[in-house]
Design a protein around this motif. Structure first.
Motif, PDB file in Angstrom:
ATOM      1  N   LEU A   1       6.895   0.894   5.770  1.00 25.79           N
ATOM      2  CA  LEU A   1       8.383   0.571   5.056  1.00 25.79           C
ATOM      3  C   LEU A   1       8.642   2.554   4.672  1.00 25.79           C
ATOM      4  O   LEU A   1       7.371   3.104   4.674  1.00 25.79           O
ATOM      5  CB  LEU A   1       8.688   0.206   4.421  1.00 25.79           C
ATOM      6  N   TRP A   2      10.057   3.132   4.189  1.00 23.16           N
ATOM      7  CA  TRP A   2       9.701   4.867   3.972  1.00 23.16           C
ATOM      8  C   TRP A   2      10.807   4.655   2.610  1.00 23.16           C
ATOM      9  O   TRP A   2      11.774   3.966   2.381  1.00 23.16           O
ATOM     10  CB  TRP A   2      10.160   5.274   4.944  1.00 23.16           C
ATOM     11  N   ILE A   3      10.295   5.426   1.842  1.00 23.03           N
ATOM     12  CA  ILE A   3      11.015   5.316   0.098  1.00 23.03           C
ATOM     13  C   ILE A   3      11.516   7.187   0.904  1.00 23.03           C
ATOM     14  O   ILE A   3      11.101   7.694   1.037  1.00 23.03           O
ATOM     15  CB  ILE A   3       9.864   5.844  -0.214  1.00 23.03           C
ATOM     16  N   ASP A   4      12.972   7.346   0.961  1.00 21.03           N
ATOM     17  CA  ASP A   4      13.505   8.120   0.897  1.00 21.03           C
ATOM     18  C   ASP A   4      13.284   9.121  -0.357  1.00 21.03           C
ATOM     19  O   ASP A   4      14.423   8.422  -1.380  1.00 21.03           O
ATOM     20  CB  ASP A   4      15.158   7.738   1.295  1.00 21.03           C
TER      21      ASP A   4
ATOM     22  N   ASP B   1       1.265  -0.903   0.150  1.00 18.41           N
ATOM     23  CA  ASP B   1       0.428  -0.062  -0.456  1.00 18.41           C
ATOM     24  C   ASP B   1       0.508   1.512  -0.368  1.00 18.41           C
ATOM     25  O   ASP B   1       1.485   1.791   1.234  1.00 18.41           O
ATOM     26  CB  ASP B   1      -0.919  -0.059   1.549  1.00 18.41           C
ATOM     27  N   PHE B   2       0.330   1.961  -0.821  1.00 20.30           N
ATOM     28  CA  PHE B   2       2.133   2.772  -1.849  1.00 20.30           C
ATOM     29  C   PHE B   2       0.558   4.200  -0.700  1.00 20.30           C
ATOM     30  O   PHE B   2      -0.673   4.540  -0.726  1.00 20.30           O
ATOM     31  CB  PHE B   2       2.091   3.763  -3.092  1.00 20.30           C
ATOM     32  N   TRP B   3       1.381   5.479   0.148  1.00 20.42           N
ATOM     33  CA  TRP B   3       1.239   5.925   1.030  1.00 20.42           C
ATOM     34  C   TRP B   3       1.695   7.358   1.702  1.00 20.42           C
ATOM     35  O   TRP B   3       2.496   6.931   1.265  1.00 20.42           O
ATOM     36  CB  TRP B   3      -0.375   5.697   2.023  1.00 20.42           C
ATOM     37  N   ALA B   4       0.692   8.269   1.886  1.00 17.84           N
ATOM     38  CA  ALA B   4       1.117   8.974   2.525  1.00 17.84           C
ATOM     39  C   ALA B   4       0.627   9.842   3.992  1.00 17.84           C
ATOM     40  O   ALA B   4      -0.601   9.561   3.799  1.00 17.84           O
ATOM     41  CB  ALA B   4       2.007  10.163   1.755  1.00 17.84           C
ATOM     42  N   THR B   5       0.998  10.770   4.803  1.00 12.71           N
ATOM     43  CA  THR B   5       0.100  10.653   6.066  1.00 12.71           C
ATOM     44  C   THR B   5      -0.523  11.901   5.817  1.00 12.71           C
ATOM     45  O   THR B   5      -1.473  12.160   6.208  1.00 12.71           O
ATOM     46  CB  THR B   5       1.240  11.513   7.073  1.00 12.71           C
ATOM     47  N   TRP B   6      -0.710  12.738   4.482  1.00 10.30           N
ATOM     48  CA  TRP B   6      -1.434  13.787   4.056  1.00 10.30           C
ATOM     49  C   TRP B   6      -2.432  13.027   2.760  1.00 10.30           C
ATOM     50  O   TRP B   6      -3.425  14.342   2.658  1.00 10.30           O
ATOM     51  CB  TRP B   6      -0.715  15.078   3.303  1.00 10.30           C
ATOM     52  N   CYS B   7      -2.385  12.002   2.458  1.00  7.68           N
ATOM     53  CA  CYS B   7      -3.607  11.738   2.053  1.00  7.68           C
ATOM     54  C   CYS B   7      -4.580  10.928   3.076  1.00  7.68           C
ATOM     55  O   CYS B   7      -4.342  10.012   3.424  1.00  7.68           O
ATOM     56  CB  CYS B   7      -2.317  10.974   1.197  1.00  7.68           C
TER      57      CYS B   7
ATOM     58  N   ILE C   1       3.182   1.065   2.612  1.00 12.38           N
ATOM     59  CA  ILE C   1       4.767   1.869   1.968  1.00 12.38           C
ATOM     60  C   ILE C   1       5.065   3.536   1.817  1.00 12.38           C
ATOM     61  O   ILE C   1       4.066   4.001   1.140  1.00 12.38           O
ATOM     62  CB  ILE C   1       5.938   1.100   0.613  1.00 12.38           C
ATOM     63  N   ASP C   2       5.587   4.055   2.357  1.00 10.54           N
ATOM     64  CA  ASP C   2       5.299   5.993   2.958  1.00 10.54           C
ATOM     65  C   ASP C   2       5.986   6.483   1.529  1.00 10.54           C
ATOM     66  O   ASP C   2       6.720   6.596   1.427  1.00 10.54           O
ATOM     67  CB  ASP C   2       5.612   6.826   3.918  1.00 10.54           C
ATOM     68  N   CYS C   3       5.393   7.436   1.159  1.00  9.22           N
ATOM     69  CA  CYS C   3       5.824   8.415   0.145  1.00  9.22           C
ATOM     70  C   CYS C   3       5.958   9.731   0.023  1.00  9.22           C
ATOM     71  O   CYS C   3       4.794  10.156   1.102  1.00  9.22           O
ATOM     72  CB  CYS C   3       5.243   8.195  -1.456  1.00  9.22           C
ATOM     73  N   ARG C   4       7.153  10.565  -0.338  1.00  8.55           N
ATOM     74  CA  ARG C   4       6.914  11.730  -1.227  1.00  8.55           C
ATOM     75  C   ARG C   4       7.246  12.353   0.534  1.00  8.55           C
ATOM     76  O   ARG C   4       6.222  13.707   0.687  1.00  8.55           O
ATOM     77  CB  ARG C   4       6.176  11.975  -1.478  1.00  8.55           C
ATOM     78  N   GLU C   5       7.435  12.408   1.956  1.00  6.75           N
ATOM     79  CA  GLU C   5       7.393  12.814   3.199  1.00  6.75           C
ATOM     80  C   GLU C   5       8.740  12.280   3.451  1.00  6.75           C
ATOM     81  O   GLU C   5       9.297  11.648   3.302  1.00  6.75           O
ATOM     82  CB  GLU C   5       6.392  13.573   3.417  1.00  6.75           C
ATOM     83  N   SER C   6       9.099  13.158   4.537  1.00  4.82           N
ATOM     84  CA  SER C   6      10.090  13.582   5.120  1.00  4.82           C
ATOM     85  C   SER C   6      10.685  12.203   6.347  1.00  4.82           C
ATOM     86  O   SER C   6       8.554  11.504   6.434  1.00  4.82           O
ATOM     87  CB  SER C   6      10.824  14.667   6.402  1.00  4.82           C
TER      88      SER C   6
END
Length: 358
Positions: free
Chosen positions: A303-306, A248-254, A280-285
């Motif tokens: 997991l986190w993507i740099d 699951d590709f996601w972000a906290t702002w989504c 898998i967290d995307c596009r943030e710190s």
């Protein structure tokens, strides 16, 4: 918006021959805006992450104003507090470009002193004729917009050896990809090279995405990756082989990503023995991601993507929107790819997992 008045040179001030001179004149017999903003940026900084802009606010009741820069400049002129109503100018060294405002509408302004800006004016005239003769007859706004872009495509193909072909490349990336390769090498490396480079990079990303979409079609092997979890331990996709895996590709702002977590939490609790859930967290710190994971119930592999890393699973999985979910079977083959939130997603996932065990 804040506007800044910076040093100006009155018309007639001396300038070096190599300067890119730009003059704004006012036709006081027309209905001019009371003030305009002139924004200048070095054309070489077009693709820079940190751009340096110069803002000047000018009263149109006064005399003409001249600006002298030591390099090519991209200049935008618009009435104060009316950004959409603007005109863009390129001023090159050894040119003295003059913009004459003929009223409030910036589209009516005339430009002289620049062969390139003359080519821009020629394009605008051709577009106005085409709009009057053809576009005006198309009632559907969507079709009218597509015809507008097709007109630009045709113009680029017939002017591939002219700098105007780069100036009008702003169009949907799929359409840009159809014509950008036709532009001559001389134009690509000309004074609009920064604009061409940005368009070319966008097209390259688009083409990589098309390849990635084909690669993640159901039945293909899932692209491998290794990413850090919340403790910093590196986790590879291969280490989960033998079980179903739900990415699951996601972000906290989504918002739509977060909305799906309660159902994912229930699915994980019911099927953890059969399927590993991996968000898998995307596009943030890392800090933002770690704070969220630590303060919420997320009982699965996180997991986190740099964003600064050279390798990014978002590219290999053609992730264009969040959330994007990918179901991988125990053999490592992709079985399902879904973009966005759908109410029946987990029912479909359960059906696939259940049917495979029969």
């Amino acid at each position: 918006m804040k506007h800044f008045t910076l040093s100006l040179a009155l018309l007639g001030a001396s300038t070096l021959a190599a300067h890119a001179d730009f003059t704004v004149r006012f036709d006081h017999s027309t209905d001019l805006p009371s003030q305009i903003v002139v924004t200048r940026m070095a054309l070489s900084e077009f693709n820079a992450k940190a751009k340096s802009y110069t803002y000047d606010t000018i009263a149109t009741s006064g005399p003409a104003m001249r600006f002298a820069d030591d390099a090519a400049r991209l200049i935008t002129v618009n009435p104060v507090n009316d950004d959409p109503n603007s005109v863009r100018i390129v001023a090159l060294p050894d040119e003295n470009v003059t913009l004459t405002l003929l009223g409030h509408d910036m589209a009516e302004a005339s430009v002289s002193g620049s062969p390139f800006m003359q080519s821009v004016a020629d394009f605008n005239r051709a577009l106005r004729r085409y709009s009057a003769d053809s576009l005006a007859r198309i009632a559907d706004s969507g079709k009218r917009t597509m015809e507008f872009y097709r007109f630009k495509q045709d113009y680029i193909l017939s002017h591939r050896n002219d700098d105007i072909s780069v100036w009008i490349l702003n169009m949907p990336v799929a359409m840009c990809a159809q014509v950008i390769d036709s532009i001559s090498p001389e134009v690509r490396s000309g004074f609009l090279a920064p604009m061409y480079t940005r368009a070319a990079e966008n097209v390259a990303d688009y083409r990589r995405t098309l390849i990635a979409r084909e690669a993640i079609a159901p039945g293909n092997m899932a692209p491998s990756f290794t990413l850090p979890d919340i403790s910093g331990r590196m986790v590879s996709l291969e280490s989960l082989r033998g079980r179903w895996v739900l990415l699951d590709f996601w972000a906290t702002w989504c918002g739509w990503c977060i909305k799906g977590f309660p159902e994912m939490r229930q699915f994980s609790q019911e099927h953890s023995a059969q399927c590993a859930v991996v968000t898998i967290d995307c596009r943030e710190s890392r800090e933002v991601w770690a704070d969220y994971v630590s303060s919420h119930s997320m009982p699965w592999i996180n997991l986190w993507i740099d964003p600064s890393a050279d390798t990014n699973p978002m590219r290999s999985y053609a992730v264009e929107s969040l959330p994007t979910k990918v179901l991988i079977d125990p053999e490592g083959k992709i079985r399902l790819v879904v973009n966005g939130h759908t109410d029946n997603f987990f029912l479909e996932v359960k059906s696939l997992i259940t049917s495979s065990s029969l």
